[in-house]
Motif scaffolding. Structure first.
Motif, PDB file in Angstrom:
ATOM      1  N   LEU A 187     -15.320 -10.043  23.565  1.00 50.90           N
ATOM      2  CA  LEU A 187     -14.725 -11.250  22.999  1.00 50.90           C
ATOM      3  C   LEU A 187     -15.448 -11.782  21.754  1.00 50.90           C
ATOM      4  N   PRO A 188     -16.784 -11.739  21.665  1.00 47.61           N
ATOM      5  CA  PRO A 188     -17.414 -12.225  20.421  1.00 47.61           C
ATOM      6  C   PRO A 188     -16.908 -11.498  19.183  1.00 47.61           C
ATOM      7  N   THR A 201     -16.948  -3.347  17.468  1.00 43.38           N
ATOM      8  CA  THR A 201     -16.894  -3.474  18.924  1.00 43.38           C
ATOM      9  C   THR A 201     -16.414  -2.175  19.558  1.00 43.38           C
ATOM     10  N   MET A 202     -15.361  -1.590  18.994  1.00 44.06           N
ATOM     11  CA  MET A 202     -14.858  -0.323  19.526  1.00 44.06           C
ATOM     12  C   MET A 202     -15.870   0.805  19.308  1.00 44.06           C
ATOM     13  N   ALA A 203     -16.457   0.851  18.119  1.00 35.34           N
ATOM     14  CA  ALA A 203     -17.358   1.958  17.786  1.00 35.34           C
ATOM     15  C   ALA A 203     -18.625   1.924  18.635  1.00 35.34           C
ATOM     16  N   TYR A 204     -19.231   0.759  18.782  1.00 29.90           N
ATOM     17  CA  TYR A 204     -20.450   0.672  19.593  1.00 29.90           C
ATOM     18  C   TYR A 204     -20.154   0.967  21.058  1.00 29.90           C
ATOM     19  N   GLY A 205     -19.009   0.484  21.539  1.00 31.72           N
ATOM     20  CA  GLY A 205     -18.633   0.784  22.918  1.00 31.72           C
ATOM     21  C   GLY A 205     -18.432   2.274  23.133  1.00 31.72           C
ATOM     22  N   PHE A 206     -17.760   2.930  22.189  1.00 32.28           N
ATOM     23  CA  PHE A 206     -17.517   4.373  22.303  1.00 32.28           C
ATOM     24  C   PHE A 206     -18.831   5.146  22.259  1.00 32.28           C
ATOM     25  N   LEU A 207     -19.720   4.801  21.336  1.00 36.08           N
ATOM     26  CA  LEU A 207     -20.987   5.521  21.207  1.00 36.08           C
ATOM     27  C   LEU A 207     -21.866   5.315  22.439  1.00 36.08           C
ATOM     28  N   TRP A 249     -17.764  -5.080  34.475  1.00 35.04           N
ATOM     29  CA  TRP A 249     -16.689  -5.093  33.482  1.00 35.04           C
ATOM     30  C   TRP A 249     -16.282  -6.497  33.081  1.00 35.04           C
ATOM     31  N   THR A 250     -16.477  -7.457  33.946  1.00 28.54           N
ATOM     32  CA  THR A 250     -16.214  -8.845  33.547  1.00 28.54           C
ATOM     33  C   THR A 250     -17.181  -9.265  32.453  1.00 28.54           C
ATOM     34  N   SER A 251     -18.448  -8.917  32.626  1.00 26.30           N
ATOM     35  CA  SER A 251     -19.452  -9.234  31.605  1.00 26.30           C
ATOM     36  C   SER A 251     -19.197  -8.465  30.316  1.00 26.30           C
ATOM     37  N   VAL A 252     -18.756  -7.205  30.453  1.00 32.92           N
ATOM     38  CA  VAL A 252     -18.444  -6.400  29.262  1.00 32.92           C
ATOM     39  C   VAL A 252     -17.400  -7.110  28.410  1.00 32.92           C
ATOM     40  N   PHE A 286     -25.159  -6.631  23.468  1.00 32.14           N
ATOM     41  CA  PHE A 286     -24.907  -6.727  24.906  1.00 32.14           C
ATOM     42  C   PHE A 286     -23.963  -5.625  25.361  1.00 32.14           C
ATOM     43  N   LEU A 287     -22.954  -5.329  24.552  1.00 29.52           N
ATOM     44  CA  LEU A 287     -21.995  -4.284  24.917  1.00 29.52           C
ATOM     45  C   LEU A 287     -22.700  -2.951  25.107  1.00 29.52           C
TER      46      LEU A 287
END
Length: 434
Positions: free
Chosen positions: A162-163, A180-186, A153-156, A140-141
């Motif tokens: 949070l999961p 979570t950080m890596a997928y968001g950054f990519l 951003w609320t859904s993000v 989802f991210l």
């Protein structure tokens, strides 16, 4: 995807080898054999061959109509699954003492020992449900940050971040937080390619990420990195501190920082910082050493995924706990149990020389994604790109479906891909969708 998967794989492994040689790593009771090196090269060659036979190089073309994707069905499923993950993993954090890092470390050690003794997992049904659901948060991210012109951003935060946070705290580990950080950054880095942010003439150009969101992302990264450091510090304190931890790794892990360069690092950085450099780097490059050991000493049968796929290990353990215990006790005898064997060491244990064919298929499939993202004809393929990229980076650790509950992650990824529909709208409606 900036690089062809074959080239990127070689860059990743060359970087790991450089770190191993440049930093003051010293093997104690371990060694590197020529036979193991040659087999590692064979696995790398098969991955590259699979990719190069599919596509050599494709120039990046503008992506056609990314605003015309209908993600409503995928969002409905992913949000429901992510909500379950938040509730179940959040409950485990509250009732399981997971915020106590020392207790979490002890709990993880007990679970590893239980597997060796053939005992069934004592994880609750709530935890098992959360374990299946939380990887949907990664999907989802990426979907929200990459395939939506203006992310909610609320859904993000609720469904994308949070999961992974709750899962990391509940399991006392670092991988869910890092993922979570890596997928968001990519996903963020891929937005300019997908949406043509560098093409002023593009009519459906979306808004850029708001600066406040970037600040929050940096704050989250700092907090997560602090958590990673505390996990390692707590584990070092269990044996008497960072300096003693370096001595322990020499006798129990078979590797440490030693020699004049290591002494210089300790003088300049101090023992704690030197230990952190050691353990962070060793986490990524130990696959070089461990895969070499497996290539040269493993003489057991093919485990057919039991070694490298978490969810399959858990299922087989329910039906044949003694068989799983025997397999992992054999790995313990080889002094490889509990270490990260790299993707290719895992493939060898699970499929023996048949793992070479699996590596070939992996390279071919990765290049299918590369080709489709570069052609830009179907924006849905960009959903796969961060997962392919991180899968290659962490080939140093395990296979994409073996690293950090990767099989379930890719299950939700494929589900989301097929639930997203392409719709054709009038050119006037494109801007309204964006």
């Amino acid at each position: 995807m900036r690089f062809h998967p074959a080239l990127f794989m070689l860059i990743v492994w060359a970087g790991a080898l450089s770190a191993f040689l440049l930093l003051p790593f010293q093997l104690t009771h371990r060694s590197i054999s020529l036979e193991g090196v040659l087999l590692l090269m064979a696995f790398l060659a098969m991955f590259c061959l699979g990719g190069l036979l599919r596509t050599v190089k494709v120039p990046q073309r503008p992506v056609q109509h990314p605003s015309e994707l209908d993600t409503s069905r995928a969002d409905l499923v992913l949000k429901a699954v992510c909500l379950i993950a938040c509730l179940t993993m959040g409950l485990e954090v509250i009732r399981g003492g997971a915020l106590n890092l020392g207790f979490a470390y002890s709990s993880r050690s007990d679970q590893a020992q239980a597997m060796l003794h053939g005992a069934l997992s004592e994880s609750s049904s709530i935890f098992k449900l959360g374990f299946i659901c939380y990887p949907a948060g990664y999907v989802f991210l990426v979907r929200e940050l990459l395939l939506k012109s203006k992310p909610d951003w609320t859904s993000v935060v609720i469904f994308g971040v949070l999961p992974g946070v709750f899962a990391g705290l509940a399991m006392g580990g670092r991988a869910p937080l890092f993922n979570t950080m890596a997928y968001g950054f990519l996903a963020y880095r891929a937005r300019p390619i997908l949406w043509g942010l560098k093409q002023p003439e593009r009519a459906s150009k979306p808004r850029r990420i708001h600066p406040a969101a970037k600040v929050l992302a940096v704050m989250f990264g700092v907090l997560a990195f602090n958590y990673f450091i505390n996990v390692f510090i707590i584990r070092a304190e269990v044996v008497g501190g960072a300096e003693w931890m370096l001595h322990m790794t020499a006798t129990q892990w078979g590797v440490t920082f030693a020699g004049p360069r290591a002494e210089l690092m300790i003088d300049i950085l101090g023992p704690t910082t030197t230990y952190l450099v050691f353990v962070f780097t060793w986490y990524l490059i130990q696959g070089i050493v461990m895969s070499n050991s497996l290539f040269t000493t493993y003489e057991g049968g093919a485990l057919m995924g039991v070694y490298g796929i978490d969810i399959l290990t858990a299922v087989i353990r329910r039906f044949d706990p003694s068989g799983v215990a025997d397999a992992f006790n054999y790995m313990l005898g080889l002094d490889t149990y509990g270490f990260l064997p790299s993707a290719f060491g895992t493939l060898y244990v699970d499929y023996l020389y048949g793992g070479l064919f699996v590596a070939f298929v992996w390279g071919w499939l990765a290049t299918v994604v590369y080709r489709n993202t570069r052609l830009g004809r179907d924006a849905r393929w960009f959903l796969f790109a961060p997962f392919i990229t991180l899968g290659i980076v962490f080939s140093l650790v395990n296979t994409p479906i073996g690293f950090s509950n990767g099989f379930i992650t890719h299950f939700w990824l494929v589900v989301a891909f097929f639930l997203i529909r392409r719709r054709r709208v009038s050119r006037a409606g494109v801007a309204a969708i964006a």
